[in-house]
Write an enzyme that holds these catalytic residues in place. Structure first.
Site, short mmCIF file in Angstrom:
data_model
loop_
_atom_site.label_atom_id
_atom_site.label_comp_id
_atom_site.label_asym_id
_atom_site.label_seq_id
_atom_site.Cartn_x
_atom_site.Cartn_y
_atom_site.Cartn_z
N HIS B 147 0.82 -1.22 0.00
CA HIS B 147 0.00 0.00 0.00
C HIS B 147 0.85 1.27 0.00
O HIS B 147 0.30 2.37 -0.18
CB HIS B 147 -0.93 0.04 1.21
CG HIS B 147 -2.02 -0.99 1.19
ND1 HIS B 147 -2.86 -1.16 0.12
CD2 HIS B 147 -2.41 -1.90 2.13
CE1 HIS B 147 -3.72 -2.14 0.38
NE2 HIS B 147 -3.48 -2.60 1.59
N ASP B 184 -2.56 -10.09 -2.62
CA ASP B 184 -3.16 -9.63 -1.35
C ASP B 184 -4.62 -9.26 -1.65
O ASP B 184 -4.93 -8.74 -2.72
CB ASP B 184 -2.39 -8.40 -0.84
CG ASP B 184 -2.85 -7.94 0.53
OD1 ASP B 184 -2.14 -8.18 1.51
OD2 ASP B 184 -3.94 -7.31 0.60
N HIS B 186 -6.42 -6.99 -0.72
CA HIS B 186 -6.66 -5.55 -0.86
C HIS B 186 -5.89 -5.04 -2.08
O HIS B 186 -4.90 -5.63 -2.51
CB HIS B 186 -6.23 -4.83 0.42
CG HIS B 186 -6.87 -5.41 1.64
ND1 HIS B 186 -6.19 -6.17 2.57
CD2 HIS B 186 -8.17 -5.37 2.05
CE1 HIS B 186 -7.05 -6.56 3.51
NE2 HIS B 186 -8.25 -6.09 3.22
N ASP B 272 -4.40 -12.62 2.92
CA ASP B 272 -5.67 -12.20 3.52
C ASP B 272 -6.88 -12.49 2.64
O ASP B 272 -8.00 -12.10 3.01
CB ASP B 272 -5.63 -10.74 3.97
CG ASP B 272 -4.89 -9.84 3.01
OD1 ASP B 272 -4.63 -10.27 1.87
OD2 ASP B 272 -4.58 -8.71 3.39
ZN LIG Z 1 -4.19 -6.91 2.62
#
Ligand SMILES: [Zn+2]
Ligand SMILES: [Zn+2]
Ligand SMILES: [Zn+2]
Ligand SMILES: [Zn+2]
Lengths: 373, 373, 373, 373
Positions: B147, B184, B186, B272
């Site tokens: 991120h 991931d 996200h 995740d």
């Molecule tokens: Zn994540």
């Protein structure tokens, strides 16, 4: 509202000891490193703590549990199961699931006394509601209850609180018809089986399809014998948000409740359909739980003078669960706490909150099943 | 396979201090009771511990991190961001997200040194791969990186490991084309933005649609200028299992990778999308992660002599995450540890693992987008 | 020093499960709220972690444990005790103290395999020392061992590592005389009883007077029969610092060791005489442990070619214990890690570090006892 | 007894965030691995939990804190210190010790509001006592207060509760003479300095000699100017049990209190002289704390109509601290809870509980000092 909402709480319930679990699995044997259990005191204590800080607790009527007596537990549970629990509890504790690894339910020395106190808290709540001391009640307790069956514990649950409450309302307070709505994200297998042939208790469970227990909660399990048609399963696909839940409420659950016209409504109030729960894949936030609560309150107001008892069940994401509980209790009590839910706007913004076509189809299958009955 | 798989690990990375978080939110101000952070040492340590107990660690080649130098970090990150981090780290720590509550990224005193060591671990892994000392590598490190943007940290991430690895491969080892696949759950916003106009780095992210960061990772974000067409987002609806993920791999991601023909593949390997992760709603188990790993290994074998680096990113369910990591590293290394994954059969039995029509439709939308480019 | 220091370490030992304890008491029965156990993985893991970060681990020779075989354990422990442990371990775990609440020693499923692996680690360390592969060794393991007796565990201890090491040195490596020095702050009751009548093993324990086990470790317990005079207890009053400990070493313990002229020295190396330990009232810091280590190394150099094995025992203050372990291992290995001990100057400044008259009197009583023998 | 004992308690105080500490040290910089802080919610919450389970809480009168106003805090603390605290609290929190690593006192965002609420709880307790609503009171709060000085926090303490209570009693309720007895095992440096020249507040501290703060609490610190003779330090050597404490009470502290004839007595009630406390080396159990409480109650009964306020300070051994608190509150209230203290018999059996000659000598030195004044 003139009557307060009741809150069942007792510190000793927080001492229930589930530490043999790492998450939901028994640790050990060189496979799973010991860790924290998912069913822990912290998850419930944090709800109570937020109620305190938000200024709600002092506006609720505290209902103090007393130990349920063996004969009260025996209205639902087998005598030999109760005896085995007591023997384990008097030694070093044990597993209420009696060795079934899928349902592993560890407890520590003295765990029977804790479980009986939780059960007694539910009975006290029924009394408080029936006697008109409270408008409705939330029993914030552990161990949970909704997976427990007549002859064994399961899934962290030792005694089936919803079933015990229903029987207490019938046997002590003379009610004919009691409805149990289970919105814990896992199937309410306990009440389904306990009341399978009993038309006096309507059992409804809305849950993630085939999540836990495995292969439980299927749509065609409608009860048997005289109880046929009095068990309703609403299995939803993983990934549902408030749209799907409220549609299922409006199209299936509330009509079924109204048709049954219960004299009391009991909710197995798991919060594990929350958007961050590790043990399921749903996406509800506080506003969804509040909306569901208000809808059931409306039915209760129409059917049974508002008599509504929520028993706390699952809910495993410690940071956000308190806000789900707060939203429900605010709805129940008509009060507004001093704390805003910081998770609600995040959850509301998640893609998939609206009813999706494949979710609509799942609900339609339940509607079709019900119209057959 | 004759060459070993590399494992990047350093104890000091486990001392990265994120305790200002309760879950993923900053605690305090009378709203969120302090609790454990979701991004913690335990989640990564447990993976390493299971590798140890399963007998794998000793069969891997340990790659020891060294601190990344400022000029190396400066290949991706702004000088003033680096300077601000150092200043906070030399005082009592701070927030790498520079105050954005959505991206809150706390770290403690000395946190810069830890983050630079993690970044340096990734650079060492690139060196080990390029020099042929390892067949491929897994960098099991924290803080995560995917991120992080050029001028700020975000979502627990301080430096963007994937971007730093790609630039290192290009600048030090002379590669032309590097692909970054972010699985991931996200969105891989960091690499998307860093390489937005850069056609030399293909960035692909498969993630839960609009989960985190909010409104990030949409299907029409394809890069800009000369980089147009070199960013691919594969947003999937909540509730996907292995069916959806493998379909997306086979129909979108692997073809895109092959078309690009990278000289090295880097995976932002968040775990995740696992079936119990609190911070998303997907349903993968170890076998799905292993299958995805093998598929990318096949592409790497064909395109770039197997050069493949996985950087650890998210993954927050402490009991099950180790088994996801184990499955990936077993696939990477061709080894088999001595421990069986107890979660795999439970996850495999969950309803919704197969590709669902609405998931198929989501993948078709990406296919359509790609065919436009 | 040309030979390295050995370090016994195995991740699985950190999975030993003592969570039925809150501190050192079994929780439950409505008396003690569940909490963390004092004997936990974290206390040992943190020592290893600091060795890693300080750069020492990579300069030590890692000694990998293997499971001790039943016949090896049977050199010290009763067959039926071993059998009971295995039966409990194959079920859900149990209490190695066989129900004695003063000695409560819980373990989880598979706990036997962990305890046998710890014991085997000690045997491997003896082999490494006897075969000259290491100069000396520190066995950083759990469960601890020094309270375990022949027929039962006690005080968190399952198998008596010091006794097993001594017997292994005698039976496998042909040594005649082995000395066991127990500087854990609690009495080394296990070795005292196991070797009570055996003059081939000198057992010395320096401990807080009548701290644990109750009424154990008194000055007049000198062994019996042919073992009379081969057990030395050095009970010190609460509140002793480095002055008292080093005086006791110089005036009593080292002379006794030299007089015995052992062929190997084993130290039951509890760190719970540390200045912040909750389970005793002493005040040692890292420099005191280093000084004690060097003194015993000198004896070992003179008597037995430096053959010295330290088995980790107690030590419960997680923040400071790592620095005590680091100081010992630096002394053993002649290495210096990269981290300075922040507790040492604080502890050094505490009033009472010098030998006090009443402490001197306590040591004089032991001297008088010894001169009688 | 007709009037109840008051209990100050507020959930928000448990949200005070000290997690930058590992034990009592700031973690980070590659020296101290992050861990739990010694000053944590759990240590106080467990006392409250035991009061609940033992059935005491419901027999006490709950005193609800309100935030102390700035002008109230300003009676003791400097305006610019208060302003700095507010600024840090409005940002991400900070260190109330303003950077002194010996006194490090971290707090989180919103920490000022929590500290002001704790201080206000003490003021409310003074009001309840002065207005005769309670016989006496125990303020079970955090952060603690006794190390805080006028212009800075120290040793986990932000505002000095004892000093604020004394000034409130004087300024609002018109008292002339207030006594503060500090039996926390560490020196009560805050009140000593705040009232150094003030003969209207007698300050007495019994503590482990030179334990914390370093070089503070020496015997010859007797106050200055008009306050000379109104500060009494009773430093005891490490290792004291009930014998030494009760001798010091009977021979020094109670006579000094009676000679001063206070109109209210305030106790800085740290429980860290307990037998298992990691942060000192004393050996008290519940019965010793009860005996000390009763002795002070007798003085209060004779001097000031029983007006007695205990403010909770240190106490860090989570399993046993609740029983020390229970013993004190049972003594204060004359009630008897339903739970027996399992630690008491163990502590009572420890060698060294009786007054030792060197402890007697230490008390004699204080007696000599006092007779000089
Ligand atoms: Zn994540
Ligand atoms: Zn559930
Ligand atoms: Zn010990
Ligand atoms: Zn203290």
């Amino acid at each position: 509202m003139t009557k307060p909402t009741g809150l069942v709480w007792h510190e000793l319930l927080m001492w229930h000891d589930t530490h043999a679990l790492a998450g939901f699995m028994q640790s050990g044997r060189g496979v799973i490193e010991p860790d924290e259990p998912s069913e822990s005191a912290a998850g419930k204590r944090r709800i109570k703590n937020l109620l305190d800080v938000a200024g709600l607790t002092e506006q609720l009527l505290l209902i103090k549990p007393r130990p349920a007596r063996e004969e009260e537990l025996g209205r639902v549970h087998h005598v030999d199961y109760i005896a085995r629990l007591k023997a384990m509890s008097d030694a070093d504790g044990g597993d209420a699931a009696l060795g079934d690894p899928v349902g592993v339910t560890p407890f520590g020395p003295g765990g029977y006394e804790i479980a009986a106190l939780a059960a007694g808290g539910v009975l006290e709540a029924v009394d408080a509601i029936m006697e008109g001391r409270v408008a409705n009640a939330y029993a914030l307790l552990r161990p949970p209850g909704h997976h427990a069956e007549a002859a064994r514990g399961f899934g962290f649950c030792i005694f089936n609180h919803g079933a015990l409450a229903a029987r207490h309302a019938q046997l002590v307070h003379g009610l004919q018809r009691v409805a149990i709505l289970d919105w814990d994200v896992h199937h309410g297998n306990g009440a389904e089986r306990i009341f399978w042939t009993d038309p006096s208790v309507l059992t409804i469970s809305i849950h993630q399809d085939n999540c836990y227990p495995p292969q439980s909660g299927l749509i065609d399990a409608i009860g048997g014998g005289p109880g046929a048609g009095y068990n309703v399963n609403v299995p939803l696909p993983p990934g549902c948000g408030s749209g799907a839940y409220l549609a299922a409420m409006d199209r299936v659950i509330l009509p079924a409740l109204r048709a049954f016209s219960p004299e009391m409504i009991i909710i197995a109030s798991g919060l594990d359909a929350g958007a961050y729960d590790p043990q399921a894949r749903m996406m509800l936030g506080g506003s969804a739980f509040a909306a569901m609560t208000k809808r059931v309150m409306n039915v209760a107001a129409d059917c049974c003078d508002g008599r509504l008892l929520l028993n706390h069940e699952g809910g495993y994401h410690r940071p956000s669960v308190p806000f789900l509980g707060l939203a429900i209790i605010e709805a129940l009590s008509g009060l507004k706490g001093s704390v805003e839910d910081p998770f609600e706007p995040i959850i509301a913004g998640m893609t998939g909150q609206d009813l999706q076509p494949h979710q609509d189809a799942a609900i339609r299958r339940v509607e079709a099943q019900l119209s057959d009955v």
